[in-house]
Design a protein around this motif. Sequence first.
Motif, PDB file in Angstrom:
ATOM      1  N   TYR A 157     -17.577  24.702 -34.308  1.00 30.59           N
ATOM      2  CA  TYR A 157     -18.977  24.362 -34.578  1.00 30.59           C
ATOM      3  C   TYR A 157     -19.170  23.927 -36.034  1.00 30.59           C
ATOM      4  CZ  TYR A 157     -24.050  24.574 -34.696  1.00 30.59           C
ATOM      5  OH  TYR A 157     -25.388  24.247 -34.830  1.00 30.59           O
ATOM      6  N   PHE A 158     -18.471  24.566 -36.975  1.00 34.53           N
ATOM      7  CA  PHE A 158     -18.577  24.132 -38.364  1.00 34.53           C
ATOM      8  C   PHE A 158     -18.087  22.691 -38.524  1.00 34.53           C
ATOM      9  CE2 PHE A 158     -19.185  28.532 -39.796  1.00 34.53           C
ATOM     10  CZ  PHE A 158     -20.019  28.339 -40.894  1.00 34.53           C
ATOM     11  N   ALA A 159     -17.047  22.332 -37.750  1.00 34.00           N
ATOM     12  CA  ALA A 159     -16.517  20.975 -37.845  1.00 34.00           C
ATOM     13  C   ALA A 159     -17.391  19.966 -37.121  1.00 34.00           C
ATOM     14  CB  ALA A 159     -15.099  20.938 -37.269  1.00 34.00           C
ATOM     15  N   ASN A 160     -17.974  20.390 -36.001  1.00 35.29           N
ATOM     16  CA  ASN A 160     -18.800  19.479 -35.199  1.00 35.29           C
ATOM     17  C   ASN A 160     -20.004  20.238 -34.669  1.00 35.29           C
ATOM     18  OD1 ASN A 160     -19.744  17.340 -33.668  1.00 35.29           O
ATOM     19  ND2 ASN A 160     -18.334  17.737 -31.955  1.00 35.29           N
ATOM     20  N   PRO A 161     -21.056  20.391 -35.462  1.00 36.05           N
ATOM     21  CA  PRO A 161     -22.199  21.216 -35.055  1.00 36.05           C
ATOM     22  C   PRO A 161     -23.024  20.564 -33.939  1.00 36.05           C
ATOM     23  CG  PRO A 161     -22.630  20.171 -37.170  1.00 36.05           C
ATOM     24  CD  PRO A 161     -21.216  19.838 -36.817  1.00 36.05           C
ATOM     25  N   SER A 162     -22.756  20.979 -32.709  1.00 36.47           N
ATOM     26  CA  SER A 162     -23.508  20.476 -31.565  1.00 36.47           C
ATOM     27  C   SER A 162     -23.480  21.536 -30.470  1.00 36.47           C
ATOM     28  CB  SER A 162     -22.907  19.165 -31.043  1.00 36.47           C
ATOM     29  OG  SER A 162     -21.634  19.393 -30.484  1.00 36.47           O
ATOM     30  N   GLN A 163     -24.365  21.359 -29.501  1.00 35.19           N
ATOM     31  CA  GLN A 163     -24.440  22.315 -28.403  1.00 35.19           C
ATOM     32  C   GLN A 163     -23.210  22.231 -27.498  1.00 35.19           C
ATOM     33  OE1 GLN A 163     -28.126  22.051 -26.280  1.00 35.19           O
ATOM     34  NE2 GLN A 163     -27.773  23.891 -25.064  1.00 35.19           N
ATOM     35  N   ASP A 164     -22.459  21.155 -27.616  1.00 37.28           N
ATOM     36  CA  ASP A 164     -21.232  21.037 -26.813  1.00 37.28           C
ATOM     37  C   ASP A 164     -20.246  22.164 -27.124  1.00 37.28           C
ATOM     38  OD1 ASP A 164     -22.293  18.783 -25.700  1.00 37.28           O
ATOM     39  OD2 ASP A 164     -21.220  17.390 -27.024  1.00 37.28           O
ATOM     40  N   CYS A 165     -20.239  22.634 -28.358  1.00 35.14           N
ATOM     41  CA  CYS A 165     -19.343  23.743 -28.720  1.00 35.14           C
ATOM     42  C   CYS A 165     -19.704  25.005 -27.960  1.00 35.14           C
ATOM     43  CB  CYS A 165     -19.405  23.990 -30.224  1.00 35.14           C
ATOM     44  SG  CYS A 165     -18.877  22.585 -31.230  1.00 35.14           S
ATOM     45  N   LEU A 166     -20.997  25.262 -27.808  1.00 29.46           N
ATOM     46  CA  LEU A 166     -21.441  26.426 -27.062  1.00 29.46           C
ATOM     47  C   LEU A 166     -21.091  26.295 -25.583  1.00 29.46           C
ATOM     48  CD1 LEU A 166     -23.233  26.418 -29.744  1.00 29.46           C
ATOM     49  CD2 LEU A 166     -24.893  27.725 -28.413  1.00 29.46           C
ATOM     50  N   ALA A 167     -21.291  25.100 -25.043  1.00 27.58           N
ATOM     51  CA  ALA A 167     -20.969  24.879 -23.632  1.00 27.58           C
ATOM     52  C   ALA A 167     -19.479  25.037 -23.384  1.00 27.58           C
ATOM     53  CB  ALA A 167     -21.441  23.485 -23.208  1.00 27.58           C
ATOM     54  N   ARG A 168     -18.668  24.550 -24.326  1.00 27.60           N
ATOM     55  CA  ARG A 168     -17.217  24.666 -24.183  1.00 27.60           C
ATOM     56  C   ARG A 168     -16.784  26.139 -24.221  1.00 27.60           C
ATOM     57  NH1 ARG A 168     -16.021  21.933 -28.357  1.00 27.60           N
ATOM     58  NH2 ARG A 168     -16.268  19.930 -27.316  1.00 27.60           N
ATOM     59  N   LEU A 169     -17.376  26.906 -25.131  1.00 26.71           N
ATOM     60  CA  LEU A 169     -17.055  28.334 -25.215  1.00 26.71           C
ATOM     61  C   LEU A 169     -17.500  29.063 -23.948  1.00 26.71           C
ATOM     62  CD1 LEU A 169     -16.136  30.851 -26.792  1.00 26.71           C
ATOM     63  CD2 LEU A 169     -18.426  30.938 -27.822  1.00 26.71           C
ATOM     64  N   PHE A 170     -18.671  28.741 -23.465  1.00 27.53           N
ATOM     65  CA  PHE A 170     -19.205  29.366 -22.247  1.00 27.53           C
ATOM     66  C   PHE A 170     -18.282  29.108 -21.057  1.00 27.53           C
ATOM     67  CE2 PHE A 170     -21.901  29.268 -18.456  1.00 27.53           C
ATOM     68  CZ  PHE A 170     -22.595  30.463 -18.574  1.00 27.53           C
ATOM     69  N   ASP A 171     -17.870  27.868 -20.889  1.00 29.46           N
ATOM     70  CA  ASP A 171     -17.000  27.515 -19.763  1.00 29.46           C
ATOM     71  C   ASP A 171     -15.604  28.134 -19.910  1.00 29.46           C
ATOM     72  OD1 ASP A 171     -19.063  26.047 -18.673  1.00 29.46           O
ATOM     73  OD2 ASP A 171     -18.408  24.155 -19.569  1.00 29.46           O
ATOM     74  N   THR A 172     -15.117  28.194 -21.144  1.00 28.65           N
ATOM     75  CA  THR A 172     -13.780  28.728 -21.362  1.00 28.65           C
ATOM     76  C   THR A 172     -13.714  30.208 -20.989  1.00 28.65           C
ATOM     77  OG1 THR A 172     -13.323  27.144 -23.125  1.00 28.65           O
ATOM     78  CG2 THR A 172     -12.005  29.162 -23.089  1.00 28.65           C
ATOM     79  N   ILE A 173     -14.684  30.977 -21.461  1.00 29.82           N
ATOM     80  CA  ILE A 173     -14.676  32.417 -21.167  1.00 29.82           C
ATOM     81  C   ILE A 173     -14.843  32.665 -19.674  1.00 29.82           C
ATOM     82  CG2 ILE A 173     -15.927  34.581 -21.526  1.00 29.82           C
ATOM     83  CD1 ILE A 173     -16.516  33.680 -24.345  1.00 29.82           C
TER      84      ILE A 173
END
Length: 793
Positions: free
Chosen positions: A140-156
């Motif tokens: 998220y620090f490198a690319n601050p967007s909601q896609d990072c949250l979605a990626r983390l959600f799907d990964t877990i």
Amino acid sequence: MATKGPHCSFVLLAEFDIDSGAQLTYQFPQPLGTDEGLLANLMLPDGAERHLEDWTIFFLNQTPFNTIAPVLALETHEPSEDHSSTKGSCSELIYVLNLVRTKHDKSVRRGAVVKAMAICTRHPFIQIFKPVLLLALDDYFANPSQDCLARLFDTINSMDISTAPVLTRFEKLIMRASERKDIFSEKFAPSKVPDMAVTPLNGSQGTRTNNQHKTTSSSSSHSIRSSLPQQQHHPSSPSDSSFSLGGSAVWVNDDSVILDSQVGLAIGGGPGSVASGSGTLASRGRRSTDASSSSSSGIGTEQTHGAAIPTASDSQLRSGISKDTHFFQTSIIYKEHQLPIKLPLATFPEEVGDYSLIQLIQTFSTPLVTVLGPLHPHLHSNGSLTHPIIVLFNALITGKRILFLGHNIPAGQVANYVLSACALGSGCGVVMRGFIERAFPYAGLAGGEDWASTPAYIAGVTNPIFETSTAWDLLMDIGSARVVVHKDIHINFPTTPPAIGPLLTRQAIRAENSAASEEEIARIATRDRETSQKTDFSAKADSLDNIFMEDARIISAITSRFGENVVRLRFIEYVVRFVRLASRYEEMTSGTTKLFYPSAAFTEGSLGSGVVFPDEAMALKELAANASRIEGWRRTKLHQYCVSVNFRGPIQLRGFDLTHQLSRLRFGRNLPDVEVELIMRKIAENVRSYEQVVELLANTPLHLGGLQPLSFCLFHQQELVREATLDIFNELRAHPVGVMFLQALNHFQRYAYVRQAHARETRSREQMQQSVLPLPYVARTPSSRSEVSLGGI
């Protein structure tokens, strides 16, 4: 371990803005429906800018002010025996793991950028998600967007734990008390294996219908004994091959025999078969126990050979067995990074995160620790010499408001102290419950009025302004190692002398000096009443609590580097002892108890029950020392929860107090032979299934000697006691976990068991052979036990 809901319910992102303060930037996949300002302040704790990185933990759905209300309803877990709701229809508790990071940047106004990312889950073992949360926040620090949250959600939520074994309460107790890395390894065996033909043993075999086990995903491969009907044996007359398997594992400590038996069972070979029995041992070049025992007694055995089968050394069959069965090994992939996950299998709901009792004890056990403030009967069970950790324990169980203060200390460390305190009071989640629901691992000024109004809260703060508040009863200052009792503790919690006090005083005098006259007893009782205030806070350096903390159990174990698990096990014993004392206390004051079995002494034909004391005088002294804190505990919800659990059920060994019988064997002096015989016979008659075996082993943990109290009965003078002990051990030997406990016995005890079991087996085989031969040809072997066998009339 199947769940209806996802592993991760929400992912949150908060940032600090110099103009508007803490802001909740993103909520994925939907808004939580609670105060966003509260969430943002919990994710960005006070003083976060002073630390480059910090972990914090907080809970949701505890109280009305932090209960979530998402637009789309969340799916819930499958109900389980360990995760029963303590709040009726209230929502399930949600655990939040938060990572806050500060990156210094001179180009921004404040010279630093502070961001925090959190995951919300229903799993109490939140520590397993730390690696992926680190990567996600970097992303998220490198690319601050909601896609990072979605990626983390799907990964877990892609993490697969469907094949993780689900352990029962007693299986968890056995696992956490064992250091063996292969405990319950049979539960990790592959569920689908090719079927192979089984070579039945020659000779007739007994039938046992009450010992069949239904194979399920959570309890597969319960027993070395195959569930196939042609491979059933009665434990009192095991066959040569079946005893060669279990006996060798017990006698020579051959762990590969246990593993091979599990593999043989998985591929269709019963434990009595040639493949998983003596054939496997012969292929390894080892003599079976039956063979070694026969060589010493001059009795030969018949060697049977069978076709070679895959053994535990084959990599294909070992693929389903974990390196350490205390954990379930899985992994998740985040942006092409495969992260290993070790899922703990023996945790209870009151255990959250990776807490440390050793850290808590060491912080508040140094010689510089001081306990300030007035003395209170609920807290100071040993007057001014009460150990600070015992003061904390007493405050936890009597429902006091506890505040952990860590000024200039990372909020994550403060949260760990709170979680450790919850584990301390609950007996690591094994004995009591109701601590986590009132715990606030990190609490700040935002929402302070709400959490501070929660009865008996346990909170962690970093702002010293809370010390000046009047909304706490016990302050634990982490930085200065101070323990402070609030000056208004007697106003908030007025106390009255325990109702049992006069009764205990009178009975204690009689127990210690039965020859005293009534006038002497009355004089001493009057003197004690006149000095009641002084005796309420009498301090003894050799009190049981001080001995437990300093000399015998805790501090010495930490100093000797025994490890965290040993300290946890000893506190479990301590809390169990307290609840059993409370049960005896209730019985003496009200005539009945709902906590444990009522106290009763052994009588002819009836076993005793209740907590065990060396003698009656010691019983009265221990009850008197604990009377005040027991009274305080009985007024809390913790007592109500314990009553609702009802420690007498649901359990497999019903009808007698197993803990009492084992305590009698461990600590009893000059036990009557009649009592020992009844104890062993009662256990032997009731230990007939896998579940009953597991419950017995859970009550004989290895750190308390394991099966030693039972093994001593192998040397009892009465044959009935020795035979009952053989019945018990033969039943244990039929299960892999039972073999491990038998292996923990010393060399002398193991040999006594193997020798007596082999002798019984030989007698049974000879009787069977004589019954098959025609009557005129029956050979009569002389025996020294009777004149009839020598030809006399």
